[in-house]
Design a protein around this motif. Sequence first.
Motif, PDB file in Angstrom:
ATOM      1  N   LEU A 198       5.408  -0.641  11.094  1.00  0.00           N
ATOM      2  CA  LEU A 198       4.983  -1.842  10.377  1.00  0.00           C
ATOM      3  C   LEU A 198       4.476  -2.874  11.379  1.00  0.00           C
ATOM      4  O   LEU A 198       5.264  -3.449  12.132  1.00  0.00           O
ATOM      5  CB  LEU A 198       6.147  -2.427   9.569  1.00  0.00           C
ATOM      6  CG  LEU A 198       5.871  -3.708   8.783  1.00  0.00           C
ATOM      7  CD1 LEU A 198       4.949  -3.428   7.598  1.00  0.00           C
ATOM      8  CD2 LEU A 198       7.177  -4.332   8.294  1.00  0.00           C
ATOM      9  N   ASP A 201       0.775  -7.815  11.108  1.00  0.00           N
ATOM     10  CA  ASP A 201      -0.262  -8.100  10.129  1.00  0.00           C
ATOM     11  C   ASP A 201       0.049  -7.441   8.803  1.00  0.00           C
ATOM     12  O   ASP A 201      -0.117  -8.039   7.731  1.00  0.00           O
ATOM     13  CB  ASP A 201      -1.614  -7.615  10.659  1.00  0.00           C
ATOM     14  CG  ASP A 201      -2.755  -7.982   9.715  1.00  0.00           C
ATOM     15  OD1 ASP A 201      -3.040  -9.186   9.572  1.00  0.00           O
ATOM     16  OD2 ASP A 201      -3.350  -7.065   9.111  1.00  0.00           O
ATOM     17  N   GLN A 202       0.530  -6.186   8.829  1.00  0.00           N
ATOM     18  CA  GLN A 202       0.898  -5.485   7.593  1.00  0.00           C
ATOM     19  C   GLN A 202       2.058  -6.184   6.896  1.00  0.00           C
ATOM     20  O   GLN A 202       2.088  -6.262   5.666  1.00  0.00           O
ATOM     21  CB  GLN A 202       1.267  -4.034   7.909  1.00  0.00           C
ATOM     22  CG  GLN A 202       0.079  -3.177   8.309  1.00  0.00           C
ATOM     23  CD  GLN A 202       0.503  -1.819   8.848  1.00  0.00           C
ATOM     24  OE1 GLN A 202       1.586  -1.674   9.413  1.00  0.00           O
ATOM     25  NE2 GLN A 202      -0.352  -0.825   8.660  1.00  0.00           N
ATOM     26  N   VAL A 205       0.769  -9.507   5.205  1.00  0.00           N
ATOM     27  CA  VAL A 205      -0.097  -9.314   4.035  1.00  0.00           C
ATOM     28  C   VAL A 205       0.612  -8.543   2.934  1.00  0.00           C
ATOM     29  O   VAL A 205       0.048  -8.319   1.864  1.00  0.00           O
ATOM     30  CB  VAL A 205      -1.417  -8.605   4.411  1.00  0.00           C
ATOM     31  CG1 VAL A 205      -2.185  -9.420   5.428  1.00  0.00           C
ATOM     32  CG2 VAL A 205      -1.168  -7.185   4.915  1.00  0.00           C
ATOM     33  N   SER A 207       2.067  -5.192   2.880  1.00  0.00           N
ATOM     34  CA  SER A 207       1.724  -3.779   2.691  1.00  0.00           C
ATOM     35  C   SER A 207       2.960  -3.021   2.213  1.00  0.00           C
ATOM     36  O   SER A 207       3.875  -2.733   2.997  1.00  0.00           O
ATOM     37  CB  SER A 207       1.207  -3.178   4.001  1.00  0.00           C
ATOM     38  OG  SER A 207       0.044  -3.844   4.440  1.00  0.00           O
ATOM     39  N   VAL A 208       2.990  -2.689   0.919  1.00  0.00           N
ATOM     40  CA  VAL A 208       4.194  -2.141   0.298  1.00  0.00           C
ATOM     41  C   VAL A 208       4.634  -0.832   0.946  1.00  0.00           C
ATOM     42  O   VAL A 208       5.811  -0.652   1.280  1.00  0.00           O
ATOM     43  CB  VAL A 208       3.979  -1.946  -1.216  1.00  0.00           C
ATOM     44  CG1 VAL A 208       5.152  -1.198  -1.841  1.00  0.00           C
ATOM     45  CG2 VAL A 208       3.787  -3.293  -1.895  1.00  0.00           C
ATOM     46  N   ARG A 209       3.711   0.100   1.126  1.00  0.00           N
ATOM     47  CA  ARG A 209       4.089   1.408   1.656  1.00  0.00           C
ATOM     48  C   ARG A 209       4.704   1.273   3.047  1.00  0.00           C
ATOM     49  O   ARG A 209       5.747   1.866   3.350  1.00  0.00           O
ATOM     50  CB  ARG A 209       2.879   2.337   1.713  1.00  0.00           C
ATOM     51  CG  ARG A 209       3.211   3.775   2.131  1.00  0.00           C
ATOM     52  CD  ARG A 209       1.974   4.646   2.134  1.00  0.00           C
ATOM     53  NE  ARG A 209       1.071   4.257   3.212  1.00  0.00           N
ATOM     54  CZ  ARG A 209       1.192   4.698   4.470  1.00  0.00           C
ATOM     55  NH1 ARG A 209       2.190   5.507   4.793  1.00  0.00           N
ATOM     56  NH2 ARG A 209       0.328   4.330   5.391  1.00  0.00           N
ATOM     57  N   GLU A 210       4.082   0.491   3.911  1.00  0.00           N
ATOM     58  CA  GLU A 210       4.589   0.323   5.260  1.00  0.00           C
ATOM     59  C   GLU A 210       5.924  -0.432   5.276  1.00  0.00           C
ATOM     60  O   GLU A 210       6.806  -0.124   6.083  1.00  0.00           O
ATOM     61  CB  GLU A 210       3.556  -0.414   6.121  1.00  0.00           C
ATOM     62  CG  GLU A 210       2.351   0.418   6.524  1.00  0.00           C
ATOM     63  CD  GLU A 210       1.340   0.581   5.398  1.00  0.00           C
ATOM     64  OE1 GLU A 210       0.437   1.427   5.526  1.00  0.00           O
ATOM     65  OE2 GLU A 210       1.470  -0.155   4.391  1.00  0.00           O
TER      66      GLU A 210
END
Length: 372
Positions: A198, A201-202, A205, A207-210
């Motif tokens: 992860l 930046d993820q 923002v 990022s659900v999967r990560e």
Amino acid sequence: MTGFAMQRLLLCFVLLLGSAPLLAVQVADMYSASVPVADQSVAERQRATRQALAEVMVRLVGNRAILGDDRLVDTLKRADDYVLGYAYSDPGLPPGLDTPTGSEASDAGSEVPEHSLALRVSFEGNILQSVLRDLLLPVWPVDRPVLVVWLGQQGASGAQYYEAAEQDGVVSVVEAALKRRGVPFKMPLYDLQDQMSLSADQALVGSVRELLVAGQRYGARHWLVLEVPTSSTQNRALTWQVGGEHENAAGKHSARLGISPVAGAVDAAIDRFSKAFVFQARHGERELDLVVGKVNSYGDFKALMDALDQLEVVTGVQVTQVEEGVLYLELRAAGDADVLLNTLDGHRNFERVMDIGAVGSSYRYQWRADYQ
């Protein structure tokens, strides 16, 4: 043991335990709060007791807005009636509790003087739970999902994880705010393994999967992502994100005079997060069909029944069918079906596989015995 013998054993326990009522389990220290006081006078103690009860009620309901509910006014006035015990401590309060939590003073944004004395008040938990139910107020069960807390910053060179300086107060403020709200949490290590699964930046923002993958390391399926202010962003609103695989929310918190912007952002996030888990007692019960796979031994069966027994939202269970490694259950639950599903989704031993049934009334899970 053969599969047939296993089925016979499980069926015996169905007859003994299948329709037994389920009991709630209280989380430690859910019904206590510490409040700053100027002295040990009776008047000051009574004021602090009302403020402590307000904090506990917010913790039990999950949302600070409850303090504006007329149904709670009389309860707060009679705070002394619910006291189990109290004690004074010195010095002061943990970091982050520098404002009168849940009080009108916080909402007004007034400055709070420093205190070297605090009053810790413990209340009768069973009585407070009865009060919430009698007043038809929302209840956030004490079995709550663990949040992994990711702290990040937006700098001139882009997003990066927050690097806490020595004796930095930000992490302490976040931890104190979450403890005050009764939310279990894990702070990540931010090491190479975290950053490979992860990026900052993820995280920022959402990022659900990560976020899900990164949370597996900490045994959590829910997260709180919080933007920490920098010297160039300290006067603007902080962004927060909170949720899990099935439901997420985001928002911004504007700094207010006398209130830590970081603690305020945590409060705003938890107000929103709790909505997925609260139920309103005495508004009728729901029935839900549950299919649980990978129940491969009597130990798995007993552990599964114990886990359901500890879920406050579950009011009853009936085992309707037993197959090789699969249990078919009929659950009675308070509140909407989504509240129960969110609770199961946040439980480390239940892993949702898929929804089944024409009207979505049946759900399939797998039992994760490796998380005992």
